[in-house]
Design a protein around this motif. Structure first.
Motif: not given
Length: 235
Positions: A92-112
């Motif tokens: 599970e820790n790796l999923i969080a790291s990969r999402l951060r590397e994918a920049g999930w908080t910068t995705w379009d507002a509806p996605l984030a």
């Protein structure tokens, strides 16, 4: 299914809906690790991808893909649904790291926003379910590293007065007190988040009355907590 579990399923369905706009695209990447069949499958419909392939991509290093952020964003509904239901079989820790590397908080507002709603619903469901499909520690670690903050999730735990939440608390304390791990506890696959001070303060102050564990009165822990507060005030 409990009310909180149903709310989690609703949030996951909303996540699917929000990400439905992410169209397939020609995926290119490391041909040593992924054959032409794998790349073709990743370039096709999301619901036809095998669970094993989704799990492999979920854990893979970004450098294996020509466009990692786009690929991870497109697979996020599959990855996250499997992760929160305990069926991904990836740290599970790796999923969080990969999402951060994918920049999930910068995705379009509806996605984030849809993803953040899943974090909130998953955390509430975890605190009302014992045992939960994913341990409370791993759940807390993933959402903390993914969002970059711990305190809001601890505050939710404090406010959740339910038998399952107290059982989860006892299990969590038993876990982090082994060999005093709480005094140097980092969250994330790459130890991105130093949680020691916040967690220890929370355990000794916010939920001490709900924690029937005398180890929390250990002088070593108390001294460590006071020393951390002194350093914080001095800074």
């Amino acid at each position: 299914m409990s009310r909180h579990q149903q709310q989690l399923m609703t949030a996951l369905d909303a996540l699917d809906g929000a990400f439905a706009s992410q169209e397939p695209f020609p995926v290119a990447g490391c041909t040593h690790c992924y054959g032409a069949k794998d790349l073709a499958e990743l370039s096709g419909p999301l619901d036809l991808m095998s669970d094993d392939l989704v799990s492999a991509v979920a854990a893979e290093v970004p450098s294996h893909w020509d466009d990692f952020p786009r690929l991870y964003r497109r697979l996020t509904p599959r990855i996250v649904r499997a992760a929160v239901t305990g069926r991904l079989h990836v740290d599970e820790n790796l999923i969080a790291s990969r999402l951060r590397e994918a920049g999930w908080t910068t995705w379009d507002a509806p996605l984030a926003q849809a993803l953040h709603e899943v974090w909130s619903a998953w955390w509430r469901a975890t605190l009302h379910t014992s045992p939960s499909p994913v341990s409370v520690r791993e759940t807390l670690s993933l959402i903390t590293v993914a969002t970059g903050t711990l305190r809001p999730w601890l505050d939710t735990w404090t406010a959740t007065r339910a038998p399952a939440a107290d059982t989860q608390l006892a299990d969590f304390i038993d876990d982090v007190l082994i060999e005093y791990e709480i005094t140097d506890l980092h969250m994330g696959f790459y130890d991105e988040y130093d949680a020691s001070k916040e967690l220890l303060s929370w355990l000794l102050n916010d939920v001490r009355d709900r924690a029937d564990d005398t180890r929390l009165d250990d002088p070593y822990l108390l001294e460590h907590h006071w020393a951390g507060n002194d350093l914080h005030q001095a800074g």
